[in-house]
Each structure stands twice: as structure tokens, then as C-alpha cells.
Scaffold this motif. Structure first.
Motif, PDB file in Angstrom:
ATOM      1  N   ARG A 286       0.838  -1.200   0.000  1.00 11.06           N
ATOM      2  CA  ARG A 286       0.000   0.000   0.000  1.00 11.06           C
ATOM      3  C   ARG A 286       0.879   1.259   0.000  1.00 11.06           C
ATOM      4  O   ARG A 286       0.602   2.208  -0.729  1.00 11.06           O
ATOM      5  N   ALA A 287       1.935   1.217   0.791  1.00  6.53           N
ATOM      6  CA  ALA A 287       2.832   2.374   0.830  1.00  6.53           C
ATOM      7  C   ALA A 287       3.494   2.579  -0.535  1.00  6.53           C
ATOM      8  O   ALA A 287       3.598   3.708  -1.031  1.00  6.53           O
ATOM      9  N   VAL A 288       3.881   1.462  -1.160  1.00  7.43           N
ATOM     10  CA  VAL A 288       4.520   1.556  -2.479  1.00  7.43           C
ATOM     11  C   VAL A 288       3.532   2.097  -3.504  1.00  7.43           C
ATOM     12  O   VAL A 288       3.857   2.985  -4.302  1.00  7.43           O
ATOM     13  N   TYR A 337      10.069  13.434 -17.050  1.00  7.87           N
ATOM     14  CA  TYR A 337       9.106  12.914 -16.073  1.00  7.87           C
ATOM     15  C   TYR A 337       9.086  11.397 -16.056  1.00  7.87           C
ATOM     16  O   TYR A 337       8.943  10.776 -15.007  1.00  7.87           O
ATOM     17  N   THR A 338       9.249  10.788 -17.235  1.00  7.84           N
ATOM     18  CA  THR A 338       9.326   9.319 -17.267  1.00  7.84           C
ATOM     19  C   THR A 338      10.520   8.839 -16.434  1.00  7.84           C
ATOM     20  O   THR A 338      10.408   7.899 -15.647  1.00  7.84           O
ATOM     21  N   HIS A 339      11.642   9.521 -16.594  1.00  7.05           N
ATOM     22  CA  HIS A 339      12.828   9.087 -15.854  1.00  7.05           C
ATOM     23  C   HIS A 339      12.662   9.311 -14.354  1.00  7.05           C
ATOM     24  O   HIS A 339      13.076   8.471 -13.557  1.00  7.05           O
ATOM     25  N   VAL A 340      12.034  10.425 -13.990  1.00  5.87           N
ATOM     26  CA  VAL A 340      11.782  10.668 -12.567  1.00  5.87           C
ATOM     27  C   VAL A 340      10.956   9.523 -11.998  1.00  5.87           C
ATOM     28  O   VAL A 340      11.220   8.997 -10.922  1.00  5.87           O
ATOM     29  N   LYS A 341       9.977   9.085 -12.772  1.00  6.30           N
ATOM     30  CA  LYS A 341       9.109   8.005 -12.318  1.00  6.30           C
ATOM     31  C   LYS A 341       9.900   6.712 -12.128  1.00  6.30           C
ATOM     32  O   LYS A 341       9.773   6.018 -11.117  1.00  6.30           O
ATOM     33  N   ARG A 342      10.732   6.394 -13.112  1.00  6.05           N
ATOM     34  CA  ARG A 342      11.544   5.175 -13.008  1.00  6.05           C
ATOM     35  C   ARG A 342      12.480   5.252 -11.803  1.00  6.05           C
ATOM     36  O   ARG A 342      12.675   4.271 -11.100  1.00  6.05           O
ATOM     37  N   ILE A 343      13.060   6.429 -11.614  1.00  4.53           N
ATOM     38  CA  ILE A 343      14.003   6.578 -10.506  1.00  4.53           C
ATOM     39  C   ILE A 343      13.295   6.368  -9.176  1.00  4.53           C
ATOM     40  O   ILE A 343      13.772   5.615  -8.319  1.00  4.53           O
ATOM     41  N   THR A 344      12.114   6.980  -9.018  1.00  3.45           N
ATOM     42  CA  THR A 344      11.416   6.807  -7.730  1.00  3.45           C
ATOM     43  C   THR A 344      11.011   5.352  -7.527  1.00  3.45           C
ATOM     44  O   THR A 344      11.088   4.834  -6.420  1.00  3.45           O
ATOM     45  N   THR A 345      10.590   4.681  -8.616  1.00  2.97           N
ATOM     46  CA  THR A 345      10.236   3.263  -8.478  1.00  2.97           C
ATOM     47  C   THR A 345      11.454   2.463  -7.996  1.00  2.97           C
ATOM     48  O   THR A 345      11.350   1.645  -7.076  1.00  2.97           O
ATOM     49  N   ALA A 346      12.596   2.724  -8.611  1.00  4.85           N
ATOM     50  CA  ALA A 346      13.805   1.992  -8.231  1.00  4.85           C
ATOM     51  C   ALA A 346      14.189   2.302  -6.781  1.00  4.85           C
ATOM     52  O   ALA A 346      14.513   1.395  -6.010  1.00  4.85           O
ATOM     53  N   VAL A 347      14.106   3.580  -6.429  1.00  4.67           N
ATOM     54  CA  VAL A 347      14.446   3.959  -5.053  1.00  4.67           C
ATOM     55  C   VAL A 347      13.513   3.249  -4.076  1.00  4.67           C
ATOM     56  O   VAL A 347      13.941   2.747  -3.036  1.00  4.67           O
ATOM     57  N   ASN A 348      12.232   3.145  -4.453  1.00  8.04           N
ATOM     58  CA  ASN A 348      11.282   2.423  -3.605  1.00  8.04           C
ATOM     59  C   ASN A 348      11.691   0.988  -3.381  1.00  8.04           C
ATOM     60  O   ASN A 348      11.605   0.470  -2.278  1.00  8.04           O
ATOM     61  N   HIS A 349      12.103   0.342  -4.465  1.00 10.34           N
ATOM     62  CA  HIS A 349      12.498  -1.060  -4.330  1.00 10.34           C
ATOM     63  C   HIS A 349      13.703  -1.183  -3.401  1.00 10.34           C
ATOM     64  O   HIS A 349      13.788  -2.121  -2.618  1.00 10.34           O
TER      65      HIS A 349
END
Ligand code: ADP
Ligand code: MG
Length: 631
Positions: A286-288, A337-349
Motif C-alpha cells: 500500500r505504501a509503495v 518525467y518518465t525518468h523521474v518516475k523510473r528513478i522513484t520506483t527503483a528507489v522504492n524497491h
């Protein structure tokens, strides 16, 4: 901040394994840059293609107020003049359709070549970064196993097998994911983001600057949410460990489970812990999910805002000189913006796996308590014997000491029997001698030297141990016996098996000494298994023999056979034997009676009986039946 501590944890855990891979890591970063550049460079062809080839060129470059774009256009013109002079000479767009098609084809071929090169770099990048990640993780597994196996019984006594298993398997896998993501997305995506920014800045510097300033507004709230992911990941990993523990128990105790038809009960317990895991994992999910939704929302909001502002600026001040520039700018911003999204996803993992890194670091932080000092001395004999000097030992998290004030001299060559009620501290005494644990108070000396100052290898060679539960590795009988002396010849192995009265039996097995026996030893009886472990001890041929109720788990027939094997082994050695068998105790040189962690009586069988104390009571209780049966 949050990011730092997650990566910090990961780095601290892996620093040792990463260092040898430094060269490859640099290469990964370089390749990542090549790929990032290769993906973005073709975008710069859009403007010149638009203005030189596809549409009528603007009325001269004097109108081009952007020096970077002007430089790109000039470069394009120069290259064009080389490759297709007939077009550049006719750059006003009047005719030359044939030539323009040729330019288009040339650009397409160029783009394809660039992309092919890019694909190759991507291939090598993936190969290399995955290899580094796997290497690092395999090394980490080995390092963890080495550390855990080196911990004393103080650790292993209270640790659950499932917990250790889940850490070395799933926590390490989580770490692998993190490393993969870090090497792939977190190297490439920021570079690509910079690439997109550069493209956008070349086309439209001022609007790009505005976007750059606004970017932290998108990233800050996302970073804040990340902290929650980390906390929840630790919880969900802990419950995964608990579920593995139940599974381990279920299958190591499979005979008991079946005997009590407790399959459903065990499966129920397993379901319960799994549901708990599901709950904990979903909290993290849920947090992710919140973060991912927020990223999408903020980034598209940002994009919409840029669209409105840039559109308005174009209408008011015509900041873009051509449609091509505007298209390139928006493509660039969209990519950002696409890259920002990918980066945040990776940081989340990576945040998700911070819990795993924590749990693994906790193992590595566990102190190795049985260590050999640099000045450790060699030992080759028991000399004047073993001395317990006011020895005390308390298990961790235990209120009462298991042993206290134990003083005892073990003479070389004697057979010493330890007796006492269950829980009296007999096994603890043997474990202290074996250095499975170290004393909490007092000391144990061998020929006057503290046990803790002896070389560990040397001391381990001094004793052989046979315990209550014979453990055989899942390997051949030969390999199991060889455990006692890896360099032994086949003749020595056979002699040891004969001495342990197990040779004939081994020969009757389908593959003889090459027969595989399991860790649960399903093919062998308890007595047969015990005699194989005795053969192991015979082969080791150590001057000190430690026997901890070696026959207590056996029926009387196998007990007699095992006892015969033991009698041979006990001859001409110093023996400390924890026994419940009257004959063993009667034949002992001395009997030491333990009660609640203290020595209460020492003497020979008749003396202690005459004393009418602990031993006499114990004897009356434990041995009356046995004595009657023996008559
Ligand atoms: N791994 C352990 N952790 C905590 N307490 C232990 C552990 N092993 C033994 N003990 C405790 O220490 C005491 C002595 O145990 P032990 O030496 O095994 O007795 P014995 O072999 O005479 O039956 C007992 O009270 C027992 O509960
Ligand atoms: Mg015991």
C-alpha cells in the motif's frame, strides 16, 4: 535523508564484496552513459530535419536566438554539405525533393546505426551489471554462512533454523534485486534524465531552467513517503522468516506430525503465519502503491503545467522559433518525467530491501565469541590433565546459571562419569570442554594453560565426541566416517569400522561403503547410525573422548552393540562420559554427581552408595530397574 540511509545500509553491508568489483562498476557507469547518450542524441536531429528537409526553412538563422541550437544547426548543415551537397546548396526548399529523400534516408541509416550501437552497449551493460550483482550476492551468502557457522552454540542454541534460512535465502535475494536496480536504473535513469535535460536545454534553455527549478517540488513529497516503505518491509520480512520457521519445524518433525495425524494442525499454523505475512506485505504494498500513484499524479501535473506556461509564453513572446523546436522540447520534458518516475520506483524497491539489509547486517554484527588469539599456543597432549577452576556458565537470557563454582581435576587416562538429574548441567560441562561455548566465570585449563589460549584447531584435534543423537550427513558411509580424519586411507576407514563393530553391516549394504545415508538416516537404525559416528571417533583417534549419553536413545539390543563399540574406543584414553547405564558408571574410575549446576559428590560407585546421599538416591531411582534386569 531517507534515501541516504537506505543506500548507506546497503553499501555498508556490501562494501567488502563491492570493492573487488570497482573496475567493473566504473565500466557499468560508462556503458550507462553511452546508452543514455545514444538514446537521447537522435532527438537533436528533429529540429534540423524539420527546418532543413521536411518543412521550409525559416528565413535564415539570424532569427535563431538560441546559440546552442544554432550550433547544432550549423553542425548539421556542415555534415549535410559533405553528405549531400545538392541539398544544402538548395536549402531554401525550392525543389530538390529527390535530394531531400536521400537526406532522410541518410538520417534514418544514421539513426539505425546509432541505435544498433546503443543496443550493443545495452546488452553488455545488462550482462556486466547482472554479473556484478550476482557475484556480490554470492560472495555475501558465503560471507554470511562463514560468519554464522563461526558463531558459538550460544548463538545456535537460541536461534531458529528457519530464521537463518530465510535471511540467507530471501533477504539476500531482496538485496540482489536492490543491487540490480541500483546498477541498472539508478545508474542509467539519472544519466538519461540529464540527457533529456540537455536536449531540452539546447532547444529551449529558459523553459528548461524553469522545469529544473520545479523538479524538486515533484520529488520531495515522494521521498517523504519512502520512509514508510522501509519500516514496513522489515516487518514483512520478519513474518516471512516466521513462516519459514513453521515450515522447517513441520518437515524436520514429519514423523511426529504423521504419528499424531497433526497434518491439518500444522498446515493451519502455516496458513496463520502466511496470512500474517500477507497482511504485513500488503501494508508495504500500500505504501509503495501510494508513492507510485503520487509520482504519476505529480509528474503529469507538472507536465500539464509546463504545457500551459510554455504554450502561453509561445503565444505571447514566441519563445520557440519553429514547431520542430517546440516538439523536441516537449519530448525532452516528457522524458524527464518518465525518468523521474523510473528513478522513484527503483528507489522504492531499494527502500523495500533496506529491511533485508538491516537483518543481514544484524547477523554480521553478531560477535564471534569463540575466537583464537594471535598468541594462541599449540597443544599436543593433555599433560597433567584438565582442570575446571571455579567454572560458571549462564546461557543468554537465562536467569539462573547452568553451572556455578565447578572445580574438578580430570586426570590423564582416567574414565570420569558425570551423573545427575536432567538439567543438572552435564551437557554444559562437555560443551565447555569442546569450546562450543566459553565459561562465564572461572577457567578451564589443559596442562595448566587456559583453554581459551590454545589454538582452536589443535584443541579440536585433542578430543572426539559422540553425542546422544547420531548425526549423519547426506553422503556415503565412507564420507561420513572420513569426517573424523579427511586424510584417512581406505584401510584405516575399514579398521575404524571394524573397531566400531559396524564393518560387517556396512558390507551388507547394497553399495557397501559407497551407500548414501540421509541426514535423517532413514535407511539405518539408531544403533547402526551411532556405530558409524563411533567409527568416526575411532578414526579421529583423539586422546580425550567426550561421550554424552551415547546409548540413551537406543533399544537394549542396539545399546549392547553400541556399548561394545564404545568399550573399544574408551580404552587407553581420557574419557568423560555422561551415562545412564549402570555398568558404564560402575567401571568408571570416578563418578562426579552434578545437581543444579554444582558438583555435589565425587567418588567411586561403592563409596557414593555408602554415603547415602545424592548418588544413592539417584541410583535407587534410575538404576534399580536396570539392576534388577541385569541380575
Ligand atoms: N541452549 C540453551 N539455552 C538456554 N538454556 C539452556 C540451553 N541448554 C541448556 N540450558 C539450560 O541449562 C541447564 C543445564 O542444561 P544441560 O547442561 O543440558 O543439563 P543436562 O545435560 O545435565 O541435562 C538446564 O537448566 C537447561 O535448561
Ligand atoms: Mg544433557
Amino acid at each position: 535523508m531517507v534515501k541516504d540511509s537506505s543506500f548507506g545500509k546497503l553499501y555498508r553491508l556490501l562494501a567488502g564484496d563491492l570493492r573487488p568489483q570497482l573496475g567493473k562498476l566504473v565500466l557499468v557507469t560508462l556503458l550507462g552513459s553511452v546508452v543514455a547518450f545514444g538514446e537521447k542524441a537522435p532527438m537533436l536531429l528533429i529540429v534540423p530535419l524539420f527546418s532543413r528537409v521536411l518543412f521550409s526553412a525559416p528565413a535564415g538563422d539570424a532569427q535563431q536566438h538560441n546559440p546552442a541550437m544554432a550550433a547544432v544547426l550549423e553542425l548539421f548543415d556542415r555534415v549535410l554539405a559533405q553528405v549531400a551537397p545538392w541539398v544544402s546548396s538548395d536549402a531554401t526548399g525550392n525543389g530538390g525533393e529527390q535530394g531531400k529523400l536521400a537526406v532522410l534516408a541518410t538520417v534514418a541509416v544514421l539513426m539505425f546505426l546509432l541505435t544498433a550501437l546503443n543496443a550493443l552497449a545495452q546488452f553488455v551493460l545488462t550482462l556486466l551489471s547482472r554479473w556484478v550483482a550476482l557475484r556480490v550476492v554470492v560472495d555475501l551468502r558465503q560471507r554470511l554462512a562463514r560468519h554464522i557457522i563461526g558463531l558459538s552454540m550460544r548463538y545456535h542454541g537460541e536461534r531458529q533454523f528457519g530464521d537463518v534460512l530465510s535471511r540467507i535465502s530471501s533477504d539476500v535475494n531482496q538485496t540482489l534485486n536492490s543491487v540490480n536496480l541500483t546498477l541498472k536504473d539508478l545508474v542509467q535513469q539519472p544519466l538519461q534524465l540529464v540527457g533529456a535535460l540537455v536536449v531540452a536545454a539546447i532547444v529551449a534553455p529558459l523553459p528548461t531552467l524553469v522545469v529544473l527549478v520545479a523538479l524538486p517540488l515533484v520529488i520531495a513529497p515522494i521521498a517523504k513517503l519512502g520512509r514508510r516503505v522501509r519500516k514496513r518491509s522489515t516487518k514483512s520480512l520478519a513474518s516471512l522468516g516466521a513462516s519459514l520457521e513453521v515450515l522447517t519445524q513441520m518437515f524436520t518433525g514429519i514423523r511426529t506430525v504423521k504419528a499424531f495425524r497433526a497434518e491439518e494442525r500444522e498446515l493451519g499454523r502455516y496458513r496463520e503465519v502466511n496470512e500474517k505475512y500477507l497482511g504485513a506485505a500488503m501494508k508495504m504494498v500500500r505504501a509503495v502503491a501510494t508513492i507510485e500513484a503520487a509520482t504519476t499524479l505529480f509528474s503529469h501535473l507538472g507536465f500539464a503545467l509546463v504545457l500551459v506556461v510554455a504554450g502561453w509564453a509561445t503565444l505571447e513572446f514566441s519563445i520557440f522559433t519553429s514547431a520542430g523546436e517546440m516538439a523536441t522540447f516537449f519530448a525532452g520534458i516528457g522524458m524527464i518525467y518518465t525518468h523521474v518516475k523510473r528513478i522513484t520506483t527503483a528507489v522504492n524497491h531499494v527502500q523495500e530491501s533496506a529491511g533485508a539489509a538491516d537483518r543481514l547486517s544484524a547477523i554480521l554484527d553478531e560477535r564471534q565469541d569463540i575466537v583464537e588469539h594471535a598468541s594462541a599456543r599449540a597443544v599436543h597432549s593433555l599433560g597433567r590433565g584438565i582442570e575446571f577452576e571455579r567454572v560458571g556458565f549462564t546461557y543468554p537470557a537465562q536467569a539462573l546459571p547452568a553451572l556455578s563454582g565447578v572445580s574438578l581435576h580430570v586426570r590423564p587416562g582416567e574414565t570420569l562419569a558425570l551423573v545427575g538429574p536432567s538439567g543438572a548441567g552435564k551437557t554444559t560441562m562437555i560443551d565447555l570442554l569442546a569450546r562450543f561455548i566459553d565459561v562465564s566465570q572461572g577457567r578451564i585449563t589443559v596442562d595448566g594453560h587456559d583453554l581459551r589460549e590454545l589454538k582452536l584447531d589443535d584443541w579440536t584435534h585433542m578430543y572426539a565426541m559422540v553425542g546422544q543423537v547420531p548425526f549423519l550427513f547426506h553422503a556415503t558411509v565412507r564420507e561420513n566416517i572420513l569426517y573424523g580424519k579427511p586424510s584417512a586411507s581406505p584401510a584405516e576407514i575399514e579398521a575404524a569400522a571394524r573397531a566400531a563393530h559396524i564393518h560387517e553391516f556396512i558390507q551388507s549394504l547394497p553399495q557397501g561403503y559407497e551407500t548414501i545415508v540421509g541426514d535423517q538416516g532413514a535407511r539405518l537404525s539408531g544403533g547402526q547410525r551411532q556405530r558409524i559416528t563411533i567409527a568416526r571417533a575411532v578414526l579421529k583417534n583423539a586422546p580425550l573422548l567426550l561421550l554424552d549419553e551415547a546409548t540413551s536413545a537406543l533399544d537394549s539390543e542396539s545399546e549392547a552393540e553400541v556399548q561394545r563399540a564404545l568399550d573399544g574406543l574408551m580404552r587407553e584414553r581420557t574419557v568423560i562420559v555422561i551415562a545412564h547405564r549402570l555398568s558404564t558408571i560402575r567401571n568408571a574410575d570416578r563418578i562426579v554427581v552434578l545437581d543444579r549446576g554444582a558438583i555435589v559428590e565425587v567418588g567411586r560407585h561403592e563409596e557414593l552408595l555408602a554415603l547415602g546421599g545424592h548418588y544413592a538416591r539417584l541410583h535407587a531411582m534410575q538404576f534399580r530397574a536396570a539392576a534388577a534386569a541385569a541380575q
